[in-house]
Each structure stands twice: as structure tokens, then as C-alpha cells.
Design a protein around this motif. Structure first.
Motif, PDB file in Angstrom:
ATOM      1  N   MET A   1       0.810  -1.219   0.000  1.00  0.00           N
ATOM      2  CA  MET A   1       0.000   0.000   0.000  1.00  0.00           C
ATOM      3  C   MET A   1       0.846   1.274   0.000  1.00  0.00           C
ATOM      4  O   MET A   1       0.500   2.242  -0.680  1.00  0.00           O
ATOM      5  CB  MET A   1      -0.923   0.030   1.232  1.00  0.00           C
ATOM      6  CG  MET A   1      -2.002  -1.020   1.229  1.00  0.00           C
ATOM      7  SD  MET A   1      -3.107  -0.797   2.657  1.00  0.00           S
ATOM      8  CE  MET A   1      -4.159  -2.236   2.494  1.00  0.00           C
ATOM      9  N   ILE A   2       1.918   1.267   0.784  1.00  0.00           N
ATOM     10  CA  ILE A   2       2.710   2.488   0.962  1.00  0.00           C
ATOM     11  C   ILE A   2       4.185   2.168   0.773  1.00  0.00           C
ATOM     12  O   ILE A   2       4.693   1.180   1.323  1.00  0.00           O
ATOM     13  CB  ILE A   2       2.478   3.092   2.365  1.00  0.00           C
ATOM     14  CG1 ILE A   2       0.998   3.435   2.578  1.00  0.00           C
ATOM     15  CG2 ILE A   2       3.340   4.338   2.560  1.00  0.00           C
ATOM     16  CD1 ILE A   2       0.666   3.882   4.001  1.00  0.00           C
ATOM     17  N   GLN A   3       4.866   3.003   0.002  1.00  0.00           N
ATOM     18  CA  GLN A   3       6.308   2.875  -0.184  1.00  0.00           C
ATOM     19  C   GLN A   3       6.982   4.134   0.366  1.00  0.00           C
ATOM     20  O   GLN A   3       6.346   5.190   0.479  1.00  0.00           O
ATOM     21  CB  GLN A   3       6.670   2.711  -1.663  1.00  0.00           C
ATOM     22  CG  GLN A   3       6.215   1.401  -2.290  1.00  0.00           C
ATOM     23  CD  GLN A   3       4.731   1.381  -2.618  1.00  0.00           C
ATOM     24  OE1 GLN A   3       4.180   2.382  -3.093  1.00  0.00           O
ATOM     25  NE2 GLN A   3       4.080   0.255  -2.345  1.00  0.00           N
ATOM     26  N   PRO A   4       8.272   4.027   0.712  1.00  0.00           N
ATOM     27  CA  PRO A   4       8.989   5.216   1.187  1.00  0.00           C
ATOM     28  C   PRO A   4       8.897   6.357   0.180  1.00  0.00           C
ATOM     29  O   PRO A   4       9.025   6.154  -1.026  1.00  0.00           O
ATOM     30  CB  PRO A   4      10.435   4.713   1.315  1.00  0.00           C
ATOM     31  CG  PRO A   4      10.304   3.243   1.553  1.00  0.00           C
ATOM     32  CD  PRO A   4       9.119   2.818   0.733  1.00  0.00           C
TER      33      PRO A   4
ATOM     34  N   LYS B   1      -1.079   8.524  -2.434  1.00  0.00           N
ATOM     35  CA  LYS B   1      -2.117   7.541  -2.141  1.00  0.00           C
ATOM     36  C   LYS B   1      -3.254   8.219  -1.384  1.00  0.00           C
ATOM     37  O   LYS B   1      -3.044   9.227  -0.701  1.00  0.00           O
ATOM     38  CB  LYS B   1      -1.549   6.396  -1.303  1.00  0.00           C
ATOM     39  CG  LYS B   1      -0.326   5.709  -1.915  1.00  0.00           C
ATOM     40  CD  LYS B   1      -0.683   4.953  -3.174  1.00  0.00           C
ATOM     41  CE  LYS B   1       0.551   4.351  -3.834  1.00  0.00           C
ATOM     42  NZ  LYS B   1       1.276   3.408  -2.961  1.00  0.00           N
ATOM     43  N   ILE B   2      -4.438   7.641  -1.510  1.00  0.00           N
ATOM     44  CA  ILE B   2      -5.611   8.130  -0.780  1.00  0.00           C
ATOM     45  C   ILE B   2      -6.050   7.022   0.159  1.00  0.00           C
ATOM     46  O   ILE B   2      -6.409   5.923  -0.284  1.00  0.00           O
ATOM     47  CB  ILE B   2      -6.747   8.501  -1.744  1.00  0.00           C
ATOM     48  CG1 ILE B   2      -6.308   9.623  -2.684  1.00  0.00           C
ATOM     49  CG2 ILE B   2      -8.002   8.903  -0.968  1.00  0.00           C
ATOM     50  CD1 ILE B   2      -7.233   9.830  -3.858  1.00  0.00           C
TER      51      ILE B   2
ATOM     52  N   VAL C   1      -6.581  -2.609  -2.004  1.00  0.00           N
ATOM     53  CA  VAL C   1      -6.000  -1.582  -2.863  1.00  0.00           C
ATOM     54  C   VAL C   1      -6.799  -1.533  -4.160  1.00  0.00           C
ATOM     55  O   VAL C   1      -7.072  -2.563  -4.774  1.00  0.00           O
ATOM     56  CB  VAL C   1      -4.516  -1.876  -3.188  1.00  0.00           C
ATOM     57  CG1 VAL C   1      -3.955  -0.827  -4.147  1.00  0.00           C
ATOM     58  CG2 VAL C   1      -3.684  -1.924  -1.916  1.00  0.00           C
ATOM     59  N   ARG C   2      -7.199  -0.339  -4.561  1.00  0.00           N
ATOM     60  CA  ARG C   2      -7.858  -0.147  -5.861  1.00  0.00           C
ATOM     61  C   ARG C   2      -7.272   1.108  -6.496  1.00  0.00           C
ATOM     62  O   ARG C   2      -7.655   2.209  -6.154  1.00  0.00           O
ATOM     63  CB  ARG C   2      -9.366  -0.019  -5.700  1.00  0.00           C
ATOM     64  CG  ARG C   2     -10.105   0.190  -7.026  1.00  0.00           C
ATOM     65  CD  ARG C   2     -11.612   0.159  -6.822  1.00  0.00           C
ATOM     66  NE  ARG C   2     -12.073   1.165  -5.893  1.00  0.00           N
ATOM     67  CZ  ARG C   2     -12.308   2.441  -6.228  1.00  0.00           C
ATOM     68  NH1 ARG C   2     -12.088   2.859  -7.466  1.00  0.00           N
ATOM     69  NH2 ARG C   2     -12.746   3.297  -5.325  1.00  0.00           N
TER      70      ARG C   2
ATOM     71  N   ILE D   1      -6.175   3.189  -0.933  1.00  0.00           N
ATOM     72  CA  ILE D   1      -5.720   2.138  -0.024  1.00  0.00           C
ATOM     73  C   ILE D   1      -6.628   2.089   1.201  1.00  0.00           C
ATOM     74  O   ILE D   1      -7.199   3.091   1.608  1.00  0.00           O
ATOM     75  CB  ILE D   1      -4.245   2.344   0.406  1.00  0.00           C
ATOM     76  CG1 ILE D   1      -4.078   3.666   1.175  1.00  0.00           C
ATOM     77  CG2 ILE D   1      -3.327   2.309  -0.818  1.00  0.00           C
ATOM     78  CD1 ILE D   1      -2.685   3.844   1.771  1.00  0.00           C
ATOM     79  N   ARG D   2      -6.749   0.887   1.787  1.00  0.00           N
ATOM     80  CA  ARG D   2      -7.620   0.684   2.947  1.00  0.00           C
ATOM     81  C   ARG D   2      -6.836  -0.043   4.043  1.00  0.00           C
ATOM     82  O   ARG D   2      -6.938  -1.264   4.193  1.00  0.00           O
ATOM     83  CB  ARG D   2      -8.862  -0.107   2.534  1.00  0.00           C
ATOM     84  CG  ARG D   2      -9.707   0.615   1.489  1.00  0.00           C
ATOM     85  CD  ARG D   2     -10.937  -0.193   1.090  1.00  0.00           C
ATOM     86  NE  ARG D   2     -11.841   0.604   0.274  1.00  0.00           N
ATOM     87  CZ  ARG D   2     -11.787   0.687  -1.055  1.00  0.00           C
ATOM     88  NH1 ARG D   2     -10.851   0.025  -1.723  1.00  0.00           N
ATOM     89  NH2 ARG D   2     -12.661   1.429  -1.713  1.00  0.00           N
ATOM     90  N   PRO D   3      -6.071   0.693   4.824  1.00  0.00           N
ATOM     91  CA  PRO D   3      -5.188   0.070   5.834  1.00  0.00           C
ATOM     92  C   PRO D   3      -5.911  -0.698   6.929  1.00  0.00           C
ATOM     93  O   PRO D   3      -5.328  -1.588   7.551  1.00  0.00           O
ATOM     94  CB  PRO D   3      -4.436   1.272   6.424  1.00  0.00           C
ATOM     95  CG  PRO D   3      -4.567   2.361   5.405  1.00  0.00           C
ATOM     96  CD  PRO D   3      -5.887   2.146   4.768  1.00  0.00           C
ATOM     97  N   LEU D   4      -7.190  -0.359   7.198  1.00  0.00           N
ATOM     98  CA  LEU D   4      -7.908  -0.992   8.314  1.00  0.00           C
ATOM     99  C   LEU D   4      -8.823  -2.132   7.878  1.00  0.00           C
ATOM    100  O   LEU D   4      -9.644  -2.588   8.669  1.00  0.00           O
ATOM    101  CB  LEU D   4      -8.755   0.054   9.060  1.00  0.00           C
ATOM    102  CG  LEU D   4      -8.054   1.251   9.683  1.00  0.00           C
ATOM    103  CD1 LEU D   4      -9.038   2.039  10.532  1.00  0.00           C
ATOM    104  CD2 LEU D   4      -6.852   0.829  10.502  1.00  0.00           C
TER     105      LEU D   4
END
Length: 478
Positions: free
Chosen positions: A20-23, A134-135, A167-168, A172-175
Motif C-alpha cells: 500500500m505504501i512505499q517510502p 495515495k488516498i 487496494v484499488r 488504499i484501505r489500511p484498516l
């Protein structure tokens, strides 16, 4: 390790597993001020150092709950100010938007939220000169189950049962694998307040009915029901991805696609599906291929249903030149090679018939005759048989129910009248208007079956060809 740290670590692992998340990413968090979004925001802030991302906030004030809604916006603004986080508040009037676009407030709110997210991303892309944005939205484990049940109740396939994806695109949906109970416990231990949306208690919203009544009932059957539904959705996503890959390969083998038509943004001129190649594919892949093809041609899959897919599939066994109309301004025509799908206003120049194939076509008969001095007597005065000047038809004849913008000509001078006004003047009960069958040439209604026909298509002495249409669902002698 505290319970808070354990949850943050598990969410971090979920983020990593789904890439989902990169540096160096910038994450725009959609924060309503409710428990879910406040938990997500806190976790994203705490993970900044280890994940190497930055965070900002966008809050959408829907204009539904008056002062309460504005207080939620102020709560989010105040929190962001304390944490020195950039915050953008977007103000909308969801009820007005819903009325203007003919949708529920639930759907209107969702549309406007994602519109605000996209605008915020565009702003950051320009300012930071980076696409690494990202959102983050705060759907949780229960939201996944609610969406799954919602789609199941309305009718869906595998993709709908796969429900919400982690992820779409840039969302992103971290929870998504975190329960609502875990979220509320986390906030309590962190001493973090949150807002409560009164509309969440309103059973007038369909999702609230599922949340308040259906899920609690399932959890009485099995306390881990929500988790099991998430696991099932996860498996279905894998199956869905597999089918998508297989169907994409088959589509290359079966279909010939043209380049996009500049006159129809987002819609290609046409796709021709080979009948021989299509019928060699497994039935499951056939339907999936048609779904993906229609979605590609139209640029959206939102209004595509299993019924549309079956209609196109059935065209392969119909006679040449049979036609059906599809969402997003598409049509499918049975041609010699197989089935051609194109934009409605695409003129192929191949002289294809103007007859439309619909589910009710067995109740209608069509006859095309040349107009000669001896043919005038055939013009029927029966209520359920009408004759039309065929050469005045501009598109394809379509049997359907009413749509916005429908009209008919009410006199020989060509004066138009909206269909809605005509039906009101004729005192047709409002609950029957949506069921009336219409013979249509685009938005021009040729015949309100059982009522009048448009004067524009009246047969005259100079008419060359006459289209005779009979509705066998009516009384034959009437």
C-alpha cells in the motif's frame, strides 16, 4: 509491547503485504472524524517514521446534519492543527446533489467524497510534482462484510462478493482487516476522542439495516462470522483475478478492437467478436470476457448486469442483424462474423437492419413493404398495428420503456411534446407510465404502444418503404 503497538504492527504488516505504501509516498487520509477514520489517521501518523511516508487530511462536510456536520469539520480541523498536519475541508450539499442526479443520499455522498479525494490528489500531484500519492480510506472488517451482504442482496457475481479490495488504484484501505471493536479499543487506550454521526443510527439507510440487524444475527450463529466473510472475500478476490487473466487472454484471441473514437470519449468505435472462437471458450470465461469487454469499451462497469451479459451472449445464436441496446450508449449487433459491439451513433456503413432485438420481441412482428399505389389500403387502423415511414428512421428501432428526454411529434407541422407531458395530458396513471412499451428511434418515440404514434413517421404518398409493426400482446381486433 502494548495492545496499541500490537494493532499498529498488525496494520503495518497488512499495509506491507498489499504494497500500500512505499517510502517517499504522500498519503491523503480521508477523515470524517468518526472512530474508524481517527484510528486510521493515528496509525498513519505513528507509522510515518518506519514506512517513510508523509500525511495530510481531507474532510468532506456533506451538509446533511447542519450544525453537527460543521462541528465534525471543526473537530478534524482542530486535531490537524494540533498535530501540524495540512487539512483541507470540502463543503458539499449531498441532498441537493442526490436530487439533481436521481440517486440516494448514500450514493451521492460516496460520489462526492471520492470526487474530493481525486481533486486533492491532483492538487498534491501538481504541487509536489510527484505521482507517489495515495488516498487512504477507513473501511474496516465490518464494512467488508456489510458490502458483501449488500451486493448479495441486490444481485451480484464473484466480483461483487469479493466486496471491498485492500487496494484499488491509488485508493488504499489500511484498516480492512481490523474489526470495529479493535478500533474503538485502540482509541480508548490512546485517549483519543472521535465524532459520532447520528445518521449511522438511521435505518432508513440500507447499509445501516445490515449493520444493525443482519450482522448481529449472523454473529449469534457464529461470533467470527465477520472474519469468515472477510476470508471468503479474500479467496474470491484471488478467483476473480484468475478469471480476469484467463478472460483477457481469450479476449485477445476472439476479439478485434478498433482505436477509440474521438467523437465518443471513453468509447471505442467497435469490437467484433468471432463466433467460432467465442464458442470454443468455457461458458464461465465467455461471460467474464463479455463483462470485461463491455467495461473496456464503455470505460465503466457500474451499470453492467448479468442480464446485459446474457443478452449479448444469446446474440450469437440469433439471426444476422439482430440488435440489443446496452448501457453507456453501446449497442450489440449480430453480424456474419459473430457479434459487433459499438457506440450507438457509430455508422458502420454496412447496411445493417434497423430492427432491434429485445426480450419482448416475440410479442412484436415487423414487416417491411414497398409503398405502391396498391399498398395504401394495408395501412392499419387497428390499435395494436401501426405503419411508419421507414426512411424517416434515423437510428435503430428499439422497444423499451421511457427514458429522460423522450418526445414525440404531435401534429403535421412537427411540433414536439415531451413524453411525460403527453402521458399527463392523456391521464395515464403515474404508476403505469414506467411500464408502457415504446417503439423508439433514439429519443423520438415512434409509438406509445396502445396509444398514439408520432406524426413524424406518418405514411404519405411520397413514402418509399413502410414499416408495419404489430404488437401481439394487445387485442388483435382492437
Amino acid at each position: 509491547m502494548s495492545d496499541q503497538e500490537k494493532l499498529e504492527n498488525r496494520i503495518k504488516q497488512f499495509i506491507s503485504r498489499h504494497d500500500m505504501i512505499q517510502p517517499g509516498d504522500h498519503v491523503i487520509a480521508g477523515v470524517s472524524g468518526g472512530a474508524d477514520s481517527m484510528c486510521m489517521l493515528l496509525v498513519l501518523l505513528h507509522l510515518r517514521q518506519t514506512c517513510g511516508h508523509t500525511v495530510s487530511v481531507v474532510h468532506v462536510e456533506h451538509g446533511i446534519r447542519a450544525q453537527d456536520s460543521r462541528m465534525d469539520a471543526e473537530f478534524v480541523r482542530h486535531f490537524c492543527g494540533q498535530e501540524s498536519i495540512e487539512c483541507h475541508i470540502c463543503h458539499y450539499c449531498v441532498p441537493e446533489y442526490a436530487r439533481g442526479h436521481g440517486m440516494s443520499e448514500e450514493e451521492a455522498g460516496r460520489v462526492l467524497r471520492y470526487e474530493a479525494f481525486a481533486a486533492e490528489k491532483e492538487k498534491y500531484s501538481i504541487r509536489k510534482k510527484s505521482e507517489k500519492i495515495k488516498i487512504a480510506v477507513a473501511h474496516n472488517l465490518s464494512d467488508q462484510a456489510e458490502t458483501m451482504l449488500f451486493h448479495l442482496a441486490r444481485g451480484t457475481g464473484i466480483r461483487g462478493l469479493a466486496a471491498v479490495r485492500p487496494v484499488r488504484g491509488d485508493i488504499i484501505r489500511p484498516l480492512l482487516n481490523t474489526s470495529r471493536e479493535e478500533i474503538e479499543t485502540y482509541l480508548a487506550q490512546a485517549g483519543q476522542e472521535f465524532c459520532t454521526d447520528a445518521t449511522n443510527a438511521d435505518d432508513g439507510y440500507s447499509r445501516n439495516q445490515i449493520r444493525h440487524h443482519v450482522l448481529p444475527g449472523l454473529e449469534k450463529v457464529n461470533s467470527r462470522a465477520v472474519l469468515h466473510m472477510y476470508q471468503t472475500a479474500d479467496q474470491l478476490r484471488e478467483i476473480d483475478s484468475f478469471l480476469e487473466r484467463i478472460a483477457a487472454g481469450e479476449m485477445k484471441r476472439c476479439c478485434a478492437l478498433n482505436e477509440p473514437d474521438s467523437g465518443k470519449p471513453g468509447i471505442k468505435k467497435q469490437a467484433v467478436i468471432s463466433k467460432d472462437a467465442f464458442e470454443k471458450a468455457d461458458p464461465v470465461i465467455q461471460k467474464r470476457m463479455l463483462y470485461q469487454l463491455l467495461a473496456e469499451l464503455s470505460g465503466s462497469a457500474k451499470n453492467l448486469t448479468n442480464e446485459h451479459i446474457c443478452q449479448v451472449k444469446n446474440l450469437f445464436s440469433r439471426q444476422i442483424s439482430r440488435l440489443i441496446r446496452l448501457p453507456y450508449g453501446l449497442k450489440a449487433v449480430r453480424v456474419y462474423e459473430g457479434v459487433k459491439i459499438s457506440a450507438e451513433d457509430y455508422d458502420s456503413g454496412d447496411g445493417e437492419d434497423k430492427m432491434t432485438d429485445v426480450r419482448l420481441d416475440q410479442e412484436f412482428s415487423f414487416q417491411l413493404v414497398e409503398n405502391t399505389p396498391n399498398s395504401i389500403p394495408i395501412i392499419s387502423k387497428k390499435k395494436y398495428t401501426k405503419c411508419f415511414d421507414y426512411d424517416k428512421i434515423k437510428t435503430e428501432v428499439c422497444i423499451r420503456t421511457r427514458q429522460p428526454g423522450d418526445y414525440l411529434s404531435v401534429n403535421d407541422s412537427g411540433e414536439r411534446q415531451k413524453l411525460k407531458k403527453y402521458l399527463i395530458n392523456e391521464k395515464v396513471p403515474s404508476n403505469e407510465r414506467g411500464q408502457l412499451l415504446l417503439l423508439a428511434d433514439g429519443a423520438h418515440i415512434m409509438w406509445v404502444v396502445g396509444h398514439r404514434m408520432s406524426c413524424h413517421y406518418k405514411v404519405e404518398e411520397h413514402t418509399r418503404r413502410i414499416l408495419v409493426v404489430t404488437y401481439r400482446g394487445g387485442k388483435e381486433d382492437e
